[in-house]
Design a protein around this motif. Structure first.
Motif, PDB file in Angstrom:
ATOM      1  N   MET A   1       0.836  -1.187   0.000  1.00 11.30           N
ATOM      2  CA  MET A   1       0.000   0.000   0.000  1.00 11.30           C
ATOM      3  C   MET A   1       0.879   1.248   0.000  1.00 11.30           C
ATOM      4  N   ILE A   2       0.314   2.322  -0.403  1.00 13.69           N
ATOM      5  CA  ILE A   2       1.016   3.598  -0.452  1.00 13.69           C
ATOM      6  C   ILE A   2       0.669   4.417   0.778  1.00 13.69           C
ATOM      7  N   HIS A   3       1.393   5.497   0.963  1.00 13.07           N
ATOM      8  CA  HIS A   3       1.044   6.402   2.058  1.00 13.07           C
ATOM      9  C   HIS A   3      -0.073   7.322   1.593  1.00 13.07           C
ATOM     10  N   CYS A   4      -1.150   7.331   2.325  1.00 11.13           N
ATOM     11  CA  CYS A   4      -2.280   8.199   2.018  1.00 11.13           C
ATOM     12  C   CYS A   4      -2.881   8.630   3.349  1.00 11.13           C
ATOM     13  N   PRO A   5      -3.138   9.908   3.523  1.00 13.26           N
ATOM     14  CA  PRO A   5      -3.711  10.356   4.791  1.00 13.26           C
ATOM     15  C   PRO A   5      -5.128   9.831   5.033  1.00 13.26           C
ATOM     16  N   HIS A   6      -5.757   9.279   3.994  1.00 10.11           N
ATOM     17  CA  HIS A   6      -7.125   8.783   4.120  1.00 10.11           C
ATOM     18  C   HIS A   6      -7.193   7.259   4.213  1.00 10.11           C
ATOM     19  N   LEU A   7      -6.034   6.614   4.368  1.00  8.59           N
ATOM     20  CA  LEU A   7      -5.979   5.152   4.472  1.00  8.59           C
ATOM     21  C   LEU A   7      -5.636   4.782   5.913  1.00  8.59           C
ATOM     22  N   ASN A  11      -6.442  -0.709   6.323  1.00  3.64           N
ATOM     23  CA  ASN A  11      -6.696  -0.529   4.882  1.00  3.64           C
ATOM     24  C   ASN A  11      -8.098  -0.029   4.553  1.00  3.64           C
ATOM     25  N   ARG A  12      -8.684   0.710   5.451  1.00  7.18           N
ATOM     26  CA  ARG A  12      -9.984   1.319   5.170  1.00  7.18           C
ATOM     27  C   ARG A  12      -9.748   2.658   4.482  1.00  7.18           C
ATOM     28  N   CYS A  13     -10.375   2.861   3.342  1.00  3.82           N
ATOM     29  CA  CYS A  13     -10.280   4.127   2.609  1.00  3.82           C
ATOM     30  C   CYS A  13     -11.357   5.052   3.179  1.00  3.82           C
ATOM     31  N   GLU A  14     -10.927   6.099   3.878  1.00  2.00           N
ATOM     32  CA  GLU A  14     -11.886   7.005   4.507  1.00  2.00           C
ATOM     33  C   GLU A  14     -12.695   7.797   3.476  1.00  2.00           C
ATOM     34  N   VAL A  15     -12.099   8.085   2.317  1.00  2.00           N
ATOM     35  CA  VAL A  15     -12.828   8.812   1.270  1.00  2.00           C
ATOM     36  C   VAL A  15     -13.969   7.950   0.742  1.00  2.00           C
ATOM     37  N   ALA A  16     -13.660   6.734   0.322  1.00  2.00           N
ATOM     38  CA  ALA A  16     -14.693   5.831  -0.205  1.00  2.00           C
ATOM     39  C   ALA A  16     -15.707   5.468   0.878  1.00  2.00           C
ATOM     40  N   THR A  17     -15.250   5.331   2.109  1.00  2.00           N
ATOM     41  CA  THR A  17     -16.151   5.028   3.222  1.00  2.00           C
ATOM     42  C   THR A  17     -17.166   6.145   3.407  1.00  2.00           C
ATOM     43  N   GLN A  18     -16.715   7.379   3.324  1.00  2.00           N
ATOM     44  CA  GLN A  18     -17.633   8.513   3.473  1.00  2.00           C
ATOM     45  C   GLN A  18     -18.632   8.556   2.321  1.00  2.00           C
ATOM     46  N   ILE A  19     -18.154   8.282   1.118  1.00  6.06           N
ATOM     47  CA  ILE A  19     -19.046   8.292  -0.051  1.00  6.06           C
ATOM     48  C   ILE A  19     -20.092   7.185   0.073  1.00  6.06           C
ATOM     49  N   ALA A  20     -19.640   5.981   0.437  1.00 10.94           N
ATOM     50  CA  ALA A  20     -20.519   4.806   0.475  1.00 10.94           C
ATOM     51  C   ALA A  20     -21.398   4.753   1.717  1.00 10.94           C
ATOM     52  N   GLU A  21     -20.996   5.494   2.754  1.00 10.10           N
ATOM     53  CA  GLU A  21     -21.671   5.446   4.034  1.00 10.10           C
ATOM     54  C   GLU A  21     -21.642   4.044   4.619  1.00 10.10           C
ATOM     55  N   CYS A  22     -20.537   3.336   4.360  1.00  7.26           N
ATOM     56  CA  CYS A  22     -20.251   2.036   4.952  1.00  7.26           C
ATOM     57  C   CYS A  22     -18.733   1.820   4.843  1.00  7.26           C
ATOM     58  N   GLN A  35      -4.079   6.990  -6.673  1.00  4.72           N
ATOM     59  CA  GLN A  35      -2.884   7.849  -6.648  1.00  4.72           C
ATOM     60  C   GLN A  35      -2.560   8.371  -8.048  1.00  4.72           C
ATOM     61  N   SER A  36      -2.879   7.616  -9.085  1.00  2.00           N
ATOM     62  CA  SER A  36      -2.584   8.009 -10.465  1.00  2.00           C
ATOM     63  C   SER A  36      -3.644   8.935 -11.051  1.00  2.00           C
ATOM     64  N   ASP A  37      -4.774   9.074 -10.372  1.00  2.00           N
ATOM     65  CA  ASP A  37      -5.862   9.914 -10.865  1.00  2.00           C
ATOM     66  C   ASP A  37      -5.450  11.387 -10.827  1.00  2.00           C
ATOM     67  N   ASP A  38      -6.111  12.219 -11.647  1.00  2.00           N
ATOM     68  CA  ASP A  38      -5.838  13.659 -11.646  1.00  2.00           C
ATOM     69  C   ASP A  38      -6.179  14.305 -10.311  1.00  2.00           C
ATOM     70  N   ASN A  39      -7.055  13.692  -9.554  1.00  2.00           N
ATOM     71  CA  ASN A  39      -7.453  14.194  -8.242  1.00  2.00           C
ATOM     72  C   ASN A  39      -7.154  13.100  -7.205  1.00  2.00           C
ATOM     73  N   PRO A  40      -5.853  12.856  -6.912  1.00  3.61           N
ATOM     74  CA  PRO A  40      -5.494  11.734  -6.047  1.00  3.61           C
ATOM     75  C   PRO A  40      -5.893  11.963  -4.591  1.00  3.61           C
ATOM     76  N   GLN A  41      -6.087  10.854  -3.892  1.00  4.14           N
ATOM     77  CA  GLN A  41      -6.370  10.866  -2.462  1.00  4.14           C
ATOM     78  C   GLN A  41      -7.574  11.732  -2.130  1.00  4.14           C
ATOM     79  N   ALA A  42      -8.597  11.675  -2.979  1.00  3.04           N
ATOM     80  CA  ALA A  42      -9.795  12.491  -2.805  1.00  3.04           C
ATOM     81  C   ALA A  42     -10.960  11.802  -3.520  1.00  3.04           C
ATOM     82  N   VAL A  43     -12.071  12.492  -3.613  1.00  2.00           N
ATOM     83  CA  VAL A  43     -13.197  11.964  -4.373  1.00  2.00           C
ATOM     84  C   VAL A  43     -12.799  11.958  -5.848  1.00  2.00           C
ATOM     85  N   ASN A  44     -12.784  10.776  -6.448  1.00  2.00           N
ATOM     86  CA  ASN A  44     -12.425  10.631  -7.853  1.00  2.00           C
ATOM     87  C   ASN A  44     -13.123   9.390  -8.403  1.00  2.00           C
TER      88      ASN A  44
END
Length: 184
Positions: A1-7, A11-22, A35-44
């Protein structure tokens, strides 16, 4: 895994967790794609996709997330082009470019005026007026029949923050002075 402030450590992704509400656990491949997305470590696209998959696994509705994902995917028609002479650097211009491929300005919107206002405010002013800018985006989403609930507010806030960061990265010393030779 990579370093991400939302991980988290598990290994829970806090961004996806907030979006999914689970709870949404991230795989190494998902983290790499995010990480490769134009908007990394965020809603993408990646984090929205992870949220959809986890909601489906839990047999929860995904229709609102599907519509948001469709708005993130490029359309078949070509993106709006900008004339360089009309370009004015600023967070508003960055946000306008980010939204151009899925939300075209309409006759009734205040998009141009609001982009100019954001450019006038600059990065710091946009941060101070973040709630106002998010409300503008929410109004437009509602007028266009797009999702405009709690999740869309999170997406809008992320888009504005990304526009500010892009502007600051491109112009770390502030906007350039207009070139008088271009006007001749």
């Amino acid at each position: 895994m990579i370093h991400c402030p939302h991980l988290t450590n598990n290994n829970r992704c806090e961004v996806a967790t907030q979006i999914a509400e689970c709870n949404v656990r991230a795989s190494a491949a998902a983290c790499e794609a995010c990480q490769s997305d134009d908007n990394p470590q965020a809603v993408n696209v990646v984090t929205i996709g992870m949220a959809i998959v986890h909601r489906k696994r839990l047999k929860k509705p995904t229709s609102q997330l599907q519509r948001v994902l469709e708005n993130y995917l490029p359309e078949i028609e070509p993106a709006t082009t900008f004339k360089i002479s009309a370009y004015r650097p600023g967070p508003g211009s960055e946000l306008k470019k980010m939204l151009a491929w899925f939300a075209r300005p309409s006759e009734s919107c205040n998009c141009e005026t609001r982009a100019d206002t954001m450019n006038d405010w600059g990065a710091d002013g946009c941060r101070q007026n973040l709630d106002t800018i998010v409300e503008w985006l929410m109004e437009e989403a509602e007028q266009r029949g797009m999702p405009h609930g709690k999740f869309t507010r999170v997406v809008a806030k992320s888009l504005v923050a990304t526009a500010i960061r892009r502007y600051e990265r491109k112009f770390p010393d502030g906007p350039p002075e207009p070139d008088d030779e271009e006007d001749r």
